[in-house]
Design an enzyme around this catalytic site. Sequence first.
Site, PDB file in Angstrom:
ATOM      1  N   GLU A 129      -9.679   6.656   3.641  1.00 41.07           N
ATOM      2  CA  GLU A 129     -10.523   5.674   4.320  1.00 41.07           C
ATOM      3  C   GLU A 129      -9.627   4.521   4.724  1.00 41.07           C
ATOM      4  OE1 GLU A 129      -9.919   5.574   1.172  1.00 41.07           O
ATOM      5  OE2 GLU A 129      -9.476   3.453   0.857  1.00 41.07           O
ATOM      6  N   LYS A 169       0.816  -1.234   0.000  1.00 40.35           N
ATOM      7  CA  LYS A 169       0.000   0.000   0.000  1.00 40.35           C
ATOM      8  C   LYS A 169       0.839   1.269   0.000  1.00 40.35           C
ATOM      9  CE  LYS A 169      -4.427  -1.609   1.631  1.00 40.35           C
ATOM     10  NZ  LYS A 169      -4.192  -3.003   2.110  1.00 40.35           N
ATOM     11  N   SER A 203       1.770  -9.810  -0.776  1.00 37.15           N
ATOM     12  CA  SER A 203       1.369  -8.395  -0.674  1.00 37.15           C
ATOM     13  C   SER A 203       1.727  -7.764   0.663  1.00 37.15           C
ATOM     14  CB  SER A 203      -0.128  -8.253  -0.942  1.00 37.15           C
ATOM     15  OG  SER A 203      -0.885  -9.098  -0.094  1.00 37.15           O
TER      16      SER A 203
HETATM   17  C1  LIG Z   1      -5.071  -4.063   1.811  1.00 37.56           C
HETATM   18  C2  LIG Z   1      -4.356  -5.309   1.547  1.00 37.56           C
HETATM   19  C3  LIG Z   1      -4.746  -6.185   0.508  1.00 37.56           C
HETATM   20  C4  LIG Z   1      -5.970  -5.982  -0.339  1.00 37.56           C
HETATM   21  O1  LIG Z   1      -5.962  -4.825  -1.114  1.00 37.56           O
HETATM   22  P1  LIG Z   1      -5.751  -4.864  -2.686  1.00 37.56           P
HETATM   23  O2  LIG Z   1      -6.127  -3.502  -3.128  1.00 37.56           O
HETATM   24  O3  LIG Z   1      -6.671  -5.919  -3.238  1.00 37.56           O
HETATM   25  O4  LIG Z   1      -4.350  -5.193  -2.936  1.00 37.56           O
HETATM   26  C5  LIG Z   1      -3.973  -7.314   0.271  1.00 37.56           C
HETATM   27  N1  LIG Z   1      -2.889  -7.597   1.022  1.00 37.56           N
HETATM   28  C6  LIG Z   1      -2.493  -6.787   2.032  1.00 37.56           C
HETATM   29  C7  LIG Z   1      -1.283  -7.173   2.825  1.00 37.56           C
HETATM   30  C8  LIG Z   1      -3.202  -5.619   2.333  1.00 37.56           C
HETATM   31  O5  LIG Z   1      -2.794  -4.838   3.342  1.00 37.56           O
END
Ligand SMILES: *Cc1c(COP(=O)(O)O)cnc(C)c1O
Length: 419
Positions: free
Chosen positions: A126, A104, A393
Site C-alpha cells: 500500500e 522506508k 527520517s
Molecule cells: C513515511 C514517512 C514517515 C512516516 O512513517 P513512519 O512509519 O511513522 O516512520 C516519516 N518520514 C518520512 C520521510 C516518510 O517517508
Amino acid sequence: MSDKRKSQKTLDNEAYQQPDNSGHFGQFGGRYVAETLTNALQELEATYRELWRDPQFQADFDHDLAHFVGRPSPLYHAERWSEKLGGAQIYLKREDLNHTGAHKINHAVGQALLAKHMGKTRIIAETGAGQHGVATATVAARLGLECVVYMGAKDVERQALNVYRMKLLGATVVPVTSGSQTLKDAINEALRDWVARPEETFYILGTVCGPHPYPEMVRDFQSIIGREARQQCLAMTGKLPDALVACVGGGSNAMGLFYEFIDDQDVKIFGVEAGGLGVESGEHAARMAGDRKGVFQGQRSFLMCDDDGQITESYSVSAGLDYPGVGPEHSYLREIGRAEYVYATDDEALAAFRGLTRMEGIMPALESSHALAYVEKLAPTMNKDQVIIVNLSGRGDKDIHTVAAIDGLALNNKSDLQG
Ligand SMILES: *Cc1c(COP(=O)(O)O)cnc(C)c1O
C-alpha cells in the site's frame, strides 16, 4: 553503592521484551483479521522468527543495508542550529541520505529478503504519498519480482511524480476508489488482494502497524537506526544521548530509533505527531492527543474516531503523517510512561523546514520537520552539554511542490520560479 548495583540488576532482569507470543504490547497490538489471512500471517511469523536468528540472513541483510541502502547513515552535529537554539547539542540521524531518500528502504529491503526466501513471486504494497510504494517497487525491481502497489485514487492524482517513479521501476499502480480514496483504503485493498492470492504473494507493509507480526518485524528491520545512533553518539560525545526525538506517522522511523534505548531509563523519548491546523480544529493526526483506542486494520491501538467508533479522517500537510491509526508499540510506550507523545502543527513544521534548510544546508522532509519543530522547543530547556538525537527520517525534495504551493508559487510556471 550496593543499593545502586541492586537496582541496576533489577532493571537488567526486567529488560524490555515486547510483544508477547500473541503479538500483544500490553493491551495493544494483536492480530484482528479474517480467518483467511490467519494462515498467511502464521507462515510469515514462523519464517520471520527462524530467519531473524539465522546468521546467514543477518549477513545478507547487513550486506544489502551497506551496499544497496548506503548504511551506516551519518550522525551529524548541527552546530549552527544548536548554537542558535542556545541549549542542548543537536545531532541529526541522517536517514535522508539513504537510497530512495528515507528510512522506508530499510524495512523494504528486509521484507524483500523474506519474500525471496519464502519463494514468493509477487510483491504487493500500500502507499499513501508514494514513498513506501517507491521503496517497495525499488526492492522488487532489484529482485526481479512482480510488484503491485495499491494507492488511493486521490493520492494517485496528488502524487503524480511518485506514481510515475513506480511505473518506471516496473510496478503496477492500482488506484483505489473506495472510502476516502486515501491510505487507509489502500491498506484495505492490499489486505483483500493478499486474502485472494496468499500462496504466491508477499505483502510488504510500510510501517509498524497492521496485524502481528508486522509491528514487531518492521521495528526489528528499522532498529538498525538506533543501534548505529548509539555507537555513533558514544564515539562522538563519549556518552548516551539525553533525549531522542522522531516524528510518528505509523511509527516505523521512531521505533527504529527508540528501540535500542528503551532500557536506558535516563534517555528521554519523544514521539511527535502531526498537529495539522491545531488539535482543537479537528484537522490533525495527533492520535495520542486524544484518549480513543480501538481495533483498526488488524491491531488494537490509539486512533481517531467519532463517538460511534467510526474512524475519522486525519489531516496533515505531510502525507506521511496523515493516518488515523498508530503502531501498537507506541500506544504501549505511552501507557507505561516510557515515551512522551507531543505534536507540531503544519505551521511549526514548515518553519522548521525553512529553518534547517537555511541554517544547515539540509532540506528535511515535511514529516521529519515535525520532529525538528519539537526540538526547537525542547533544546532551549536543556544545557549545552546535553545531547538530543533527532531522526531526520527523509529528505525534502519530494515536498518542494507542497512548500511552493504554500508560498503561492507553481513550479511549472517559469515566471514563478524566476521571481
Ligand atoms: C513515511 C514517512 C514517515 C512516516 O512513517 P513512519 O512509519 O511513522 O516512520 C516519516 N518520514 C518520512 C520521510 C516518510 O517517508
